[in-house]
Design a protein around this motif. Structure first.
Motif, PDB file in Angstrom:
ATOM      1  N   VAL A  80      38.453   2.001 -16.432  1.00  0.00           N
ATOM      2  CA  VAL A  80      37.075   2.493 -16.500  1.00  0.00           C
ATOM      3  C   VAL A  80      36.886   3.348 -17.751  1.00  0.00           C
ATOM      4  N   CYS A  81      37.900   4.157 -18.086  1.00  0.00           N
ATOM      5  CA  CYS A  81      37.820   4.977 -19.298  1.00  0.00           C
ATOM      6  C   CYS A  81      37.786   4.106 -20.551  1.00  0.00           C
ATOM      7  N   TRP A  82      38.625   3.066 -20.592  1.00  0.00           N
ATOM      8  CA  TRP A  82      38.582   2.133 -21.731  1.00  0.00           C
ATOM      9  C   TRP A  82      37.215   1.470 -21.817  1.00  0.00           C
ATOM     10  N   CYS A  83      36.636   1.136 -20.683  1.00  0.00           N
ATOM     11  CA  CYS A  83      35.289   0.553 -20.658  1.00  0.00           C
ATOM     12  C   CYS A  83      34.293   1.496 -21.340  1.00  0.00           C
ATOM     13  N   GLY A  84      34.376   2.781 -21.001  1.00  0.00           N
ATOM     14  CA  GLY A  84      33.486   3.757 -21.625  1.00  0.00           C
ATOM     15  C   GLY A  84      33.692   3.839 -23.121  1.00  0.00           C
ATOM     16  N   MET A  85      34.958   3.821 -23.557  1.00  0.00           N
ATOM     17  CA  MET A  85      35.253   3.896 -24.987  1.00  0.00           C
ATOM     18  C   MET A  85      34.698   2.687 -25.727  1.00  0.00           C
ATOM     19  N   PHE A  86      34.937   1.480 -25.183  1.00  0.00           N
ATOM     20  CA  PHE A  86      34.455   0.262 -25.829  1.00  0.00           C
ATOM     21  C   PHE A  86      32.930   0.233 -25.885  1.00  0.00           C
ATOM     22  N   THR A  87      32.304   0.554 -24.762  1.00  0.00           N
ATOM     23  CA  THR A  87      30.851   0.413 -24.644  1.00  0.00           C
ATOM     24  C   THR A  87      30.114   1.438 -25.500  1.00  0.00           C
ATOM     25  N   PHE A  88      30.469   2.709 -25.349  1.00  0.00           N
ATOM     26  CA  PHE A  88      29.756   3.760 -26.066  1.00  0.00           C
ATOM     27  C   PHE A  88      29.998   3.684 -27.572  1.00  0.00           C
ATOM     28  N   PHE A  89      31.190   3.222 -27.970  1.00  0.00           N
ATOM     29  CA  PHE A  89      31.463   3.099 -29.405  1.00  0.00           C
ATOM     30  C   PHE A  89      30.516   2.100 -30.054  1.00  0.00           C
ATOM     31  N   MET A  90      30.409   0.903 -29.479  1.00  0.00           N
ATOM     32  CA  MET A  90      29.557  -0.114 -30.088  1.00  0.00           C
ATOM     33  C   MET A  90      28.085   0.240 -29.999  1.00  0.00           C
ATOM     34  N   LEU A  91      27.669   0.848 -28.891  1.00  0.00           N
ATOM     35  CA  LEU A  91      26.286   1.288 -28.786  1.00  0.00           C
ATOM     36  C   LEU A  91      25.992   2.349 -29.851  1.00  0.00           C
TER      37      LEU A  91
END
Length: 291
Positions: free
Chosen positions: A77-88
């Motif tokens: 879930v933390c990796w998901c946040g890193m991937f998602t928020f970075f690209m956004l």
């Protein structure tokens, strides 16, 4: 794969260079929009890791994911946040702003470890946190005085917060004698990111050229470098990894500058110098003390 120390350093430098291409590549997309960009990068990362993971760890890796304990899924879930928020964040504000904000990860990790699992923070790290905080505050304050929206900056700030939560979970699991396998966690994070972004990404507008670039990001900017970083972390000490990881900020800003004519503003450079300088001095002092 076994690496000597020198080769691990060289591989880690190559990893940071691959990580740093996201900004400049994103600036050359034709039609893909914010949520779609995030979806396709995560989607292609999943496809890449479905090939890479069995190659490195055998097919039983998927059975281990199914039987994994909560720490692995929390890390995912933390990796998901890193991937998602970075690209956004990359699609909302400058590449330099996102990368400098993201570099706060090690200091936020130290704070999170102190608050949630009782790790002691050395005085040098407290000083680094204050100096880096001043640098970030200067960047954000200058944006406010210019009437700029802070939405993109807040999105970017979620990246180091997610990273700090991730490393704190792993440290807590390690203290209990249960290590988290990072590569399956990366796969879970990419899958969750793609799943969350899918309904927001519709209807798709990406051209064939966009999909080619985003597929390249999924493979060469996430899947391969994340795999190599895990291998390097088995050889290099944590301060070495942190220091080498800062090269992503330098490479990313330079590539966006040279490849997309995105010149960082003087406030970003000044605040960024405080942040990066605080991190470098903190890690170098810690490294010398340990040696």
């Amino acid at each position: 794969m076994k690496l000597s120390h020198n080769r691990a350093v060289l591989v880690m430098v190559a990893v940071t260079l691959m990580w740093s291409i996201a900004g400049v590549v994103t600036r050359h997309l034709e039609h893909a929009q914010r949520f779609e960009v995030t979806f396709w990068r995560s989607f292609f990362t999943v496809l890449s890791l479905l090939v890479i993971l069995p190659w490195f760890q055998g097919r039983e890796v998927f059975r281990r994911i199914g039987r994994a304990e909560a720490a692995l899924w929390i890390s995912g879930v933390c990796w998901c946040g890193m991937f998602t928020f970075f690209m956004l964040g990359i699609t909302m504000i400058s590449v330099a702003n996102v990368l400098i904000t993201m570099s706060l990860g090690p200091l936020l990790t130290a704070l999170a470890a102190r608050i949630f699992i009782g790790h002691r923070i050395p005085e040098r790290t407290w000083v680094a946190i204050v100096v880096a905080g001043c640098g970030i505050g200067y960047i954000y304050g200058s944006q406010l005085t210019k009437g700029a929206s802070l939405t993109g900056t807040m999105v970017a700030l979620a990246v180091p917060i997610s990273a700090a939560a991730n490393w704190t979970v792993m440290q807590h699991a390690h203290a209990k004698g249960k290590d988290v396998d990072l590569l399956p966690a990366v796969l879970i994070g990419a899958f969750l990111s793609a799943l969350i972004m899918l309904p927001l990404a519709l209807p798709f507008q990406a051209s064939a050229f966009d999909l080619t670039l985003l597929a390249g990001l999924g493979l060469f900017q996430l899947a391969i470098p994340c795999t190599l970083a895990v291998i390097c972390a088995r050889v290099l000490k944590a301060p070495e990894v942190s220091l080498l990881g800062l090269l992503e900020v330098v490479f990313g800003i330079l590539l966006a500058w040279l490849g997309a004519n995105e010149v960082p503003g003087p406030n970003v450079l000044a605040g960024g110098t405080l942040v990066i300088g605080a991190l470098v001095v903190n890690e170098l002092i810690g490294w010398r003390q340990r040696r």
